[in-house]
Structure formats: C-alpha cells, structure tokens
Design an enzyme around this catalytic site. Structure first.
Site: not given
Length: 488
Positions: A180, A256, A290, A392
């Site tokens: 997906k 992750e 990231c 973040e």
C-alpha cells in the site's frame, strides 16, 4: 520519456484492476492534477491478500533460493531498463529535483534487489552439536522459512527506494507481498508491478492496493487476519495506529518512524566540509527525509561563524522546476503538509525564535505559485523546551543552538522522545567515537551524513520505531527461523 498514464490502477492477482472510487494525484510543483488513482475498497484488498496467500503454495514456493535470487536480478534489470519512466514518475509524484531522483532514488531501487538477491544466496544459519552425555548427543540446526503474506506500507518522501528496501528482502525470503503506497505517490509502485510482470514474477506474489489509511486500504490491509506481518515507514502516530490494528493477531512488525535528529558541531571540525554536509542534512529533498537534522548544536566558539555560513548555503539553494537540472530544492509534497510546516514557522516566531533566513513561501510569478514551495529556514534563540525544538517538522528547517561542553551537547541531543539518527562533526576521532556511543539513536554518522552500507542495521529507538532492517536484519525479520533438533 513514456507519457504518464491518466489512471493509476491497483495490481491484484497479476492483473491491473480498478476499484469503485478514484481520487486525484496532484503535482506538488504546480498543483495540477496529473492522474486519477483507483482506490481499493475492502473486497479488493481481500482479493489481494487471498491472491498472495494462494501464491505462497504455488510456483513461488517451489523455487530454490538461487532461482528466486535470479528473479530479483531480473527485477533490478527491469527497473534499469525503464529508468526514465521511474525518474519521471518519482519527479511528478514528489516534486523532487530530477538530479536527486536520478542519482539516488532509482539507482537505489535497483540496487536493493541486487543486494538482497546476493545476500540471501550467501546467508548461512546456525548449527550446534549438543553433547548430552557420553553416549548421547544431538544436532541442532536452523532452516529459514517465509513469514507468509507481508503487508508493506510505504511513505511519500522516497517512494521507490523505501518500497524496494522492504519488498526486495521480503521476496528474497520467499514471502508474497501486498503493497500500500502513499496516496500522494502511487506511480512508482504501479510501475514496479509492470516490471514484476515482465520479470516473470508469478501471479499473486506482488500486489499493489491504492488508497488511504483509516477506513481505506491501509486499515483493511493491516487489520486483515491473513496478513502475517506488517512493515511500515512513516509517521509515529500512524505507527501507533498500526500497532493497535495488528495487536489482536500479534503480527510481527517492523517500523521506521519519525525523528527529531540532532547534529553536534565541535570547534575543531573541518569547517567547510561540515557546513556543506549539514546543508545537505538539513535541506536535502526539501527536508523531507526522516534522517534530516532539525536540531543543530554548535560549539560556542564557532557558533556565529557557522550560523552565517549555513545561512549562505540556504540562500544559495535553487528553488525551481523539478525537471530543471539546476534545481536543488523542489516543493513540499502537498498543500496540507506545507500548511503544517508553515504553522511551525509561525509557532517558532511566537516561541521567541530569531529568523536567520526564510520563514515563509517564495514567489515565482508563474505556475509554481500554485505549487507547494516553501523557503529553506534557519532559526536560533529557542529554549530547549520549545515545541519547535521537540516536535518533528519534516521540512527544510533547523534550529541552531550553541553549547559549551561535550557533556552538554550529548545531553541536549538525547533530550528527545525520538531516537533515529544523529551526526557528530569533529577532527578528534576519539571524541567522535566516544560521543557516538553515548547517543540514544539507531545510527550515528561521524563527519558525514546519509552514508549507508545496506548490510548494517537500520532503525530507531523510542518514537522512531521498532526493529532493525538492512542486511541479515532484514532477512531475519522476513523469515520464520525454524530450529530442528535431531538426537544422534
């Protein structure tokens, strides 16, 4: 380049199929609709899982490890044969510069298949002779079996790279997968399905379902009782939602997730190399990696000089059309994500930040003004407790702060709920080793950034994830290791 399809379809049981609804795919560079994407409903996701389940006992399961590895090499060849198509898809979907997609994303996509194909052929397993008594002993040895059907959910920032990073070892271990991709970047996965078909991958081994998370393909896939494991890269909140979805069936997971990564710059560093390295670490892919550094701690003696030098680097970035080879910085992925990043820009000002450069949106006077561009931004002056230092942002932005001692820098770097990556910049390698070992992160770079050996463990601590992938760590996650004990 081959013209882009106007309809991006699902790939289920070896066929490209439409779902009952469609949604638009938006070009981040100018806001235009570049395709319609067919959303998979629950019955179609069920078909994909059922197809993968059937394939587990079909031709795929009968292949030897060398034969599977040969198929993976054919897939890599197929990616390279359609290099321009993949570059076009990545650039159109993400808005990233063509120079970035052609040098990193597509080559790594092909390399992932080659690396895991070769690794699975060479991988060994444990065996022990167990002495029970003078006359009785046993042989214990392990065999590697596939987990089964693996759900793979990938993000929008590195669509092909991160898809192949998961699909390659999963297939190498004999699993079948249902992918997906992010609803923002569906094209690469669909192109990869075409390559799989051409490479002779058996029907049902690789499936793609498009859609969203909650109430859509993502939820249907992760909560499916016949999915044996889920691997995901993306936001920490989404990871938490997936954990809740898989909890009833206790599926293996590999996550992750996000990061609020720190960089520590010591006064003895190679100044020019450090500025260049951290300009990449902060601004590469418009900060949508990231591993990007959003918190930069600089030893006080060089702080002002470093702020000035990084400011110049930021202001020299070229915000342009992604297809222009001179462009260094493309747009953010979407209107919604730009609104989020801009909200942090405004929050930083309210929290007392000094704006060194940026802090808003650029103006072009052409169709790019309808896209999702944003200014590379540097802040200073915030306390460590500020939200913009703790949360973040995932954009082309960093906060610079001074430090006086090594211990202070380590304490500040570790003062976070995340734990993905960090970098240390110093000419004193003893200090580099010492500091790196004290950081609570999955990967620490010393005098570099984004340098990866794909055999090494990759993953994060805390809100940055669960588990490790890369090399044997990937093969072991995507395998069921079965110990066999034989009395001799």
């Amino acid at each position: 380049m081959t013209p882009r399809s106007k309809l991006v379809q699902n790939y289920v049981n070896g066929q490209f199929v439409r779902g009952p609804r469609e949604f638009p795919e938006i070009n981040p560079a100018d806001g235009s609709v570049i395709a319609q994407v067919s959303e998979a409903d629950e019955p179609l996701v069920n078909q994909a899982v059922e197809s993968a389940r059937r394939a587990l006992t079909g031709d795929w399961s009968k292949l030897t490890v060398p034969a599977r590895a040969a198929v993976l090499h054919k897939i890599a060849d197929g990616i390279e044969a359609r290099f321009n198509d993949f570059v076009e898809a990545e650039v159109a979907d993400t808005g990233k510069p063509i120079s970035l997609a052609s040098k990193i994303d597509i080559p790594r996509g092909a390399a992932n298949f080659r690396i895991f194909a070769d690794l699975v052929k060479a991988a060994g397993l444990e065996a022990f002779r167990t002495e029970i008594s003078d006359s009785v002993s046993a042989l214990n040895y392990s065999v590697r079996k596939p987990l089964g059907v693996v759900g793979i959910i990938t993000p929008w920032n590195l669509p092909l790279l991160l898809l192949t990073w998961k699909a390659a070892p999963a297939l190498a271990c004999g699993n079948c997968v249902v992918v997906k991709p992010s609803e923002e970047t569906p094209a690469s996965a669909t192109l990869l399905a075409e390559v799989m078909q051409s490479a002779g991958v058996p029907v049902g081994v690789f499936n793609v379902v498009h859609g969203f998370g909650a109430g859509s393909a993502g939820e249907f896939l992760t909560s499916h009782s016949d999915v044996d494991a889920v691997t995901f890269t993306g936001e920490s909140k989404t990871g938490s939602a997936i954990m809740r979805a898989v909890a009833p069936t206790v599926k293996p997971i590999s996550f992750e997730l996000g990061g609020k990564n720190a960089a520590m710059v010591f006064a003895d560093c190679d100044f020019d190399d450090t500025v260049t390295g951290l300009a990449d670490a902060v601004f590469l892919n418009t900060g949508q990696v990231c591993l990007c550094a959003e918190r930069v701690y600089v030893e006080r003696g060089i702080f002002d000089r470093f702020v000035s030098a990084l400011k110049q680097k930021a202001e020299n970035l070229v915000l342009g059309w992604p297809s222009d080879s001179k462009t260094t910085t493309g747009p953010l992925i979407s209107k919604e994500h730009r609104a989020k990043v801009l909200s942090y820009y405004e929050l930083a000002k309210k929290e007392g930040a000094a704006v060194v450069t940026g802090g808003g949106t650029p103006k072009f006077g052409d169709a790019r003004d309808n896209g999702f561009y944003i200014q590379p931004t540097i802040f200073t002056g915030l306390p460590e407790s500020a939200r913009c230092v703790k949360e973040e942002i995932f954009g082309p932005v960093c906060h610079l702060a001074p430090f006086d001692t090594e211990e202070e820098a380590i304490a500040k770097a570790n003062d976070t709920k995340y734990g993905l990556a960090a970098s240390v910049w110093t000419a004193n390698l003893k200090r580099g080793h010492r500091v790196a070992e004290k950081l609570r992160v999955g990967i620490t770079w010393v005098n570099c950034w984004f340098l990866r050996d794909l055999r090494t463990p990759f993953g994060g601590a805390g809100l940055s994830g669960i588990g490790r992938e890369g090399g044997m760590h990937s093969l072991n996650f995507y395998s069921e290791l079965n110990n066999i004990c034989v009395k001799l």
